[in-house]
Scaffold this active site. Structure first.
Site, mmCIF file in Angstrom:
data_model
loop_
_atom_site.group_PDB
_atom_site.id
_atom_site.type_symbol
_atom_site.label_atom_id
_atom_site.label_comp_id
_atom_site.label_asym_id
_atom_site.label_seq_id
_atom_site.Cartn_x
_atom_site.Cartn_y
_atom_site.Cartn_z
ATOM 1 N N CYS A 1 0.849 -1.197 0.000
ATOM 2 C CA CYS A 1 0.000 0.000 0.000
ATOM 3 C C CYS A 1 0.889 1.253 0.000
ATOM 4 O O CYS A 1 2.067 1.196 0.302
ATOM 5 C CB CYS A 1 -0.857 0.025 1.257
ATOM 6 S SG CYS A 1 -1.823 -1.461 1.495
ATOM 7 N N ARG B 1 3.626 1.421 -6.822
ATOM 8 C CA ARG B 1 3.623 0.387 -5.780
ATOM 9 C C ARG B 1 2.493 -0.619 -6.009
ATOM 10 O O ARG B 1 2.435 -1.654 -5.344
ATOM 11 C CB ARG B 1 3.473 1.027 -4.392
ATOM 12 C CG ARG B 1 4.609 1.958 -4.014
ATOM 13 C CD ARG B 1 4.248 2.809 -2.800
ATOM 14 N NE ARG B 1 4.156 2.021 -1.591
ATOM 15 C CZ ARG B 1 5.188 1.707 -0.811
ATOM 16 N NH1 ARG B 1 6.395 2.117 -1.149
ATOM 17 N NH2 ARG B 1 5.044 0.996 0.289
ATOM 18 N N TRP C 1 -2.999 -2.110 -1.553
ATOM 19 C CA TRP C 1 -2.599 -3.376 -2.186
ATOM 20 C C TRP C 1 -3.121 -4.444 -1.214
ATOM 21 O O TRP C 1 -2.556 -4.644 -0.137
ATOM 22 C CB TRP C 1 -1.084 -3.443 -2.331
ATOM 23 C CG TRP C 1 -0.536 -4.752 -2.753
ATOM 24 C CD1 TRP C 1 -0.161 -5.791 -1.939
ATOM 25 C CD2 TRP C 1 -0.270 -5.218 -4.088
ATOM 26 N NE1 TRP C 1 0.308 -6.851 -2.673
ATOM 27 C CE2 TRP C 1 0.246 -6.538 -3.994
ATOM 28 C CE3 TRP C 1 -0.436 -4.672 -5.342
ATOM 29 C CZ2 TRP C 1 0.610 -7.292 -5.107
ATOM 30 C CZ3 TRP C 1 -0.082 -5.418 -6.457
ATOM 31 C CH2 TRP C 1 0.433 -6.700 -6.336
ATOM 32 N N ASN D 1 -0.294 0.969 5.996
ATOM 33 C CA ASN D 1 0.419 0.010 5.144
ATOM 34 C C ASN D 1 1.073 -0.984 6.077
ATOM 35 O O ASN D 1 1.744 -0.601 7.028
ATOM 36 C CB ASN D 1 1.484 0.717 4.294
ATOM 37 C CG ASN D 1 2.319 -0.289 3.507
ATOM 38 O OD1 ASN D 1 1.816 -1.333 3.105
ATOM 39 N ND2 ASN D 1 3.594 -0.002 3.312
ATOM 40 N N GLY D 2 0.864 -2.287 5.830
ATOM 41 C CA GLY D 2 1.494 -3.309 6.658
ATOM 42 C C GLY D 2 0.470 -4.352 7.076
ATOM 43 O O GLY D 2 -0.616 -4.440 6.508
ATOM 44 N N GLU E 1 17.190 -21.571 -12.637
ATOM 45 C CA GLU E 1 16.770 -20.160 -12.496
ATOM 46 C C GLU E 1 17.923 -19.221 -12.833
ATOM 47 O O GLU E 1 17.738 -18.207 -13.507
ATOM 48 C CB GLU E 1 16.257 -19.906 -11.083
ATOM 49 C CG GLU E 1 15.906 -18.459 -10.788
ATOM 50 C CD GLU E 1 14.765 -17.912 -11.665
ATOM 51 O OE1 GLU E 1 14.103 -18.701 -12.359
ATOM 52 O OE2 GLU E 1 14.584 -16.692 -11.670
ATOM 53 N N LYS F 1 17.717 -16.373 -15.722
ATOM 54 C CA LYS F 1 18.006 -14.959 -15.449
ATOM 55 C C LYS F 1 19.070 -14.443 -16.412
ATOM 56 O O LYS F 1 18.945 -13.373 -16.988
ATOM 57 C CB LYS F 1 18.471 -14.804 -13.992
ATOM 58 C CG LYS F 1 17.333 -14.873 -12.997
ATOM 59 C CD LYS F 1 16.569 -13.587 -12.999
ATOM 60 C CE LYS F 1 15.105 -13.607 -12.771
ATOM 61 N NZ LYS F 1 14.287 -14.608 -13.379
ATOM 62 N N GLU G 1 17.651 -14.267 -20.103
ATOM 63 C CA GLU G 1 16.546 -13.327 -20.376
ATOM 64 C C GLU G 1 16.978 -11.869 -20.144
ATOM 65 O O GLU G 1 16.354 -10.958 -20.660
ATOM 66 C CB GLU G 1 15.313 -13.656 -19.539
ATOM 67 C CG GLU G 1 15.455 -13.447 -18.058
ATOM 68 C CD GLU G 1 14.132 -13.726 -17.328
ATOM 69 O OE1 GLU G 1 13.056 -13.643 -17.937
ATOM 70 O OE2 GLU G 1 14.184 -14.034 -16.127
ATOM 71 N N HIS H 1 26.565 -36.946 -19.482
ATOM 72 C CA HIS H 1 25.704 -37.640 -20.455
ATOM 73 C C HIS H 1 25.521 -36.809 -21.719
ATOM 74 O O HIS H 1 24.433 -36.732 -22.275
ATOM 75 C CB HIS H 1 24.344 -37.938 -19.807
ATOM 76 C CG HIS H 1 24.433 -38.806 -18.611
ATOM 77 N ND1 HIS H 1 24.668 -40.160 -18.683
ATOM 78 C CD2 HIS H 1 24.402 -38.500 -17.287
ATOM 79 C CE1 HIS H 1 24.738 -40.672 -17.460
ATOM 80 N NE2 HIS H 1 24.579 -39.690 -16.592
ATOM 81 N N LYS I 1 5.717 -9.127 -18.803
ATOM 82 C CA LYS I 1 5.699 -9.442 -17.372
ATOM 83 C C LYS I 1 4.738 -10.587 -17.093
ATOM 84 O O LYS I 1 4.996 -11.439 -16.267
ATOM 85 C CB LYS I 1 5.296 -8.220 -16.550
ATOM 86 C CG LYS I 1 5.349 -8.432 -15.049
ATOM 87 C CD LYS I 1 6.728 -8.843 -14.586
ATOM 88 C CE LYS I 1 6.775 -9.292 -13.154
ATOM 89 N NZ LYS I 1 8.066 -9.922 -12.816
HETATM 90 C C1 AGP Z 1 10.915 -15.004 -15.144
HETATM 91 O O1 AGP Z 1 11.902 -14.005 -14.897
HETATM 92 C C2 AGP Z 1 9.863 -14.550 -16.145
HETATM 93 N N1 AGP Z 1 9.308 -13.305 -15.761
HETATM 94 C C3 AGP Z 1 8.856 -15.663 -16.455
HETATM 95 O O2 AGP Z 1 9.529 -16.900 -16.583
HETATM 96 C C4 AGP Z 1 7.741 -15.858 -15.418
HETATM 97 O O3 AGP Z 1 8.269 -16.433 -14.247
HETATM 98 C C5 AGP Z 1 6.702 -16.807 -16.025
HETATM 99 O O4 AGP Z 1 6.159 -16.180 -17.171
HETATM 100 C C6 AGP Z 1 5.577 -17.169 -15.057
HETATM 101 O O5 AGP Z 1 4.892 -15.998 -14.680
HETATM 102 P P1 AGP Z 1 3.852 -16.106 -13.461
HETATM 103 O O6 AGP Z 1 4.610 -16.482 -12.250
HETATM 104 O O7 AGP Z 1 3.241 -14.730 -13.376
HETATM 105 O O8 AGP Z 1 2.833 -17.155 -13.823
#
Ligand code: AGP
Length: 612
Positions: A2, A27, A75, A101-102, A488, A492, A495, A511, A607
């Site tokens: 929030c 936010r 939020w 907020n909290g 992961e 990172k 991407e 393998h 996103k």
């Molecule tokens: C990861 O850095 C990406 N933003 C992407 O892999 C993301 O995790 C994936 O699209 C899943 O998104 P979600 O957690 O909103 O379902």
């Protein structure tokens, strides 16, 4: 998270407050509101949705006479996004109004106590409980500052609050505990807000309030006190040199870096209210009406899938629940999935809108499964369609690359494992169930530990990213609970910096993939000081024998002869992942920034992947 703002000054207050709320929009929020006093009564205007909905309502209200007001963007954490849950909230007698907020962890207990005394509640929020607790404390402490402090001393958890009373229309109070609140010192006006952008247009003189500070402010003066005994405190104002955009990133160069450094606070928020006072039980009331599953399927995409792979280790080791992890995009096309009655599906999604994951949820429900969600966005599609939902409370994740969301997902999976362990616990397994209190205590100690470690890790990440910036390929290797982290780390790097990176189970190198290794194909090996270390050490040596360079990420006295040994603070396995993860995030961040990439908006990425 929030956003709150309080203002007392010489200008019409409501436009200052609504402008401040706009500056806090980054936010994330689902409703908003403002409060001010007019003719000795509170005028509280609230609206669900965007600020434009609030401003439309305000247009019909006479606000110009008020020079003191407060505002809030919500939020949602307690209570769905709805006008009745929007802030500000008033006390039953309408003498007080508050924005918050909290999370007040003991709000249910306080609410029951107040209800016994005849208080009624119109929302599901912890905030409405707090404002009525202050009103109740005022019966013993007529001076509002003292009543405010008495109530805050009873409220356990995190809060940044602004408070007003209708009999003092030109005064606002503010207080903070484990949630951000900054005081803005103007000329003939004063501000309190969740973040500097809210008032940066009016003043650059700021006081970063400390936990336990409580403030009384008018246009011309302000006084600060210590919550526990109301002794005066003095803070020297600082001058902020940031521009507005930098201020919204709290001075960090990118939202991604800000969100990496937010992870300690995100963990604190995720833990808030979810551990019993005795510290030996995990509280997930959202799941109390559902049986612990005999088998669990976890379905997700991308980083959320990596969280699922990591969480499987804890769910199987701690809760003894067999887990099958599925990629949502694959799971939804497998027609032979039938679920037994005691099986459950968990879908993990930060956005709660990922098309493949949402489709998988719907298919699983059609086939008779009980589906629960682990989401960050309140009221998202997955949150609404799941039989129950756990919220990660990570706050909005602005950067496209997921960082703090994964940290919060991992923490929630650890809590879920301990929660189901208690629900499934039976004597003949007692020897294999780890001491729950010990793990809970270890989880609680994570935020301060990580907070202390991040800056040093950032420096090492920066140094190593420059050293390996010429690489066009990278392997990431890990075993056991470090294999998902290797995946992961590779995601990172690729991407963000567009360098090809493959995450691999370290035992798989021989393998086939090892054929790729040469002096231009470095390897990032996660080699923690755990039972699997000797095997991972052998993998590192296999890579080096083929002139491959190795960055070894470790956390103990390990006799590693790698090209670069990066030692991070030690944590008991598998919690070590909470330190490994930010190290990998920081390495990729620094590599992308050094290579001049668009860190917060990498090419081709969205996103939330709401298309299939
Ligand atoms: C990861 O850095 C990406 N933003 C992407 O892999 C993301 O995790 C994936 O699209 C899943 O998104 P979600 O957690 O909103 O379902």
């Amino acid at each position: 998270m929030c956003g709150i703002i309080g203002y007392a000054g010489c200008r019409p207050a409501v436009p200052v407050v609504t402008e401040g709320l706009h500056r806090l929009e980054y936010r994330g929020y689902d409703s908003a509101g403002v409060a001010f006093v007019r003719d000795r009564s509170f005028c509280v205007i609230r609206a669900k949705g965007r600020l434009s909905a609030l401003e439309e309502k305000l247009a019909a209200v006479q606000t110009a006479t008020s020079t003191c007001a407060m505002g809030h963007t919500r939020w949602a954490t307690h209570g769905v996004p709805a006008e009745r849950n929007a802030h500000p909230h008033c006390s039953n007698d309408n003498s007080l109004a508050i924005v918050h907020n909290g999370i007040i962890e003991n709000f249910q207990e306080l609410k029951a106590e107040l209800a016994e005394k005849g208080y009624v509640f119109h929302s599901e929020t912890d905030t409405e409980v707090l404002v009525n607790l202050i009103a109740e404390c005022r019966k013993d402490e007529p001076e509002l500052l003292r009543a405010f402090a008495a109530a805050l001393r009873r409220a356990h958890g995190a809060y940044a609050v602004c408070l007003m009373e209708r009999n003092a229309p030109d005064t606002f109070y503010a207080a903070r505990m484990s949630a951000p609140l900054i005081f803005g010192v103007g000329t003939g006006e004063n501000f309190a807000a969740s973040d500097i952008p809210a008032f940066l247009h009016y003043t650059r003189k700021v006081i970063f309030l400390d936990d336990g500070d409580i403030v009384q402010a008018t246009a011309k003066e302000y006084n600060m006190f210590r919550l526990e005994d109301l002794e005066p405190v003095a803070h020297e104002p600082q001058t902020v040199l940031w521009d507005m955009q930098a201020a919204q990133k709290s001075g960090y160069k990118h939202y991604m870096l800000k969100e990496i450094f937010e992870q300690p606070r995100v963990m604190t928020e995720a833990l808030a209210g979810r551990i019993s006072e005795q510290g030996d039980t995990v509280l997930l009331p959202e799941l109390d009406n559902l049986p612990a599953p005999a088998r669990l399927y976890i379905v997700a995409c991308g980083t959320s899938w990596h969280s699922a792979l990591w969480g499987r280790h804890l769910l199987e080791d701690w809760a003894r629940v067999p887990v099958q992890v599925e990629l949502a995009s694959e799971f939804r096309h497998r027609d032979n999935f039938l679920f037994k009655k005691d099986e459950m599906v968990l879908v993990i999604s930060q956005s709660g809108e990922t098309a493949d994951t949402l489709a998988a949820l719907r298919i699983a429900k059609e086939r008779g499964a009980t589906v629960i969600g682990l989401c960050n966005v309140i009221g998202s599609s997955i949150a609404r369609e799941a039989a129950a939902v756990l919220y990660t409370r990570a706050g909005p994740e602005i950067s496209v690359a997921s960082t703090k969301a994964m940290c919060s997902q991992m923490l929630m999976l650890a809590l879920l494992a301990l929660y189901w362990q208690a629900r499934r616990h039976n004597p003949d397994e007692s020897s294999r169930c780890p001491p729950r209190r010990q793990w809970i205590s270890a989880l609680v100690s994570l935020p301060p530990m990580l907070g202390d470690a991040l800056s040093a890790m950032h420096e090492t990440a920066r140094r190593l990213s420059r050293k390996y910036a010429q690489a066009r390929n990278f392997f990431y290797l890990g075993r056991g609970h470090c294999f998902p982290l290797a995946l992961e780390g590779a995601l990172k790097l690729k991407e963000l910096s567009y360098i090809h990176a493959e995450g691999y189970a370290a035992g798989e190198m021989k393998h086939g993939p090892i054929a790729l290794i040469d002096s231009a194909f470095p390897t990032f090996a996660i080699a923690l000081d755990d039972p699997l270390f000797p095997k991972t050490k052998s993998n590192i040596m296999e890579v080096q024998a083929r002139q491959g360079k190795v960055i070894a990420l470790t956390n103990g006295e390990t006799d590693l002869a790698a090209d670069d040994v990066w030692t991070i603070p030690r944590l008991p396995s598998p919690l070590a992942g909470f330190v490994v993860l930010p190290a990998l995030q920081l390495f990729s961040y620094e590599m992308a920034d050094y290579l001049g990439k668009d860190v917060d908006q990498p090419r081709n990425l969205a996103k939330s992947v709401t298309v299939e």
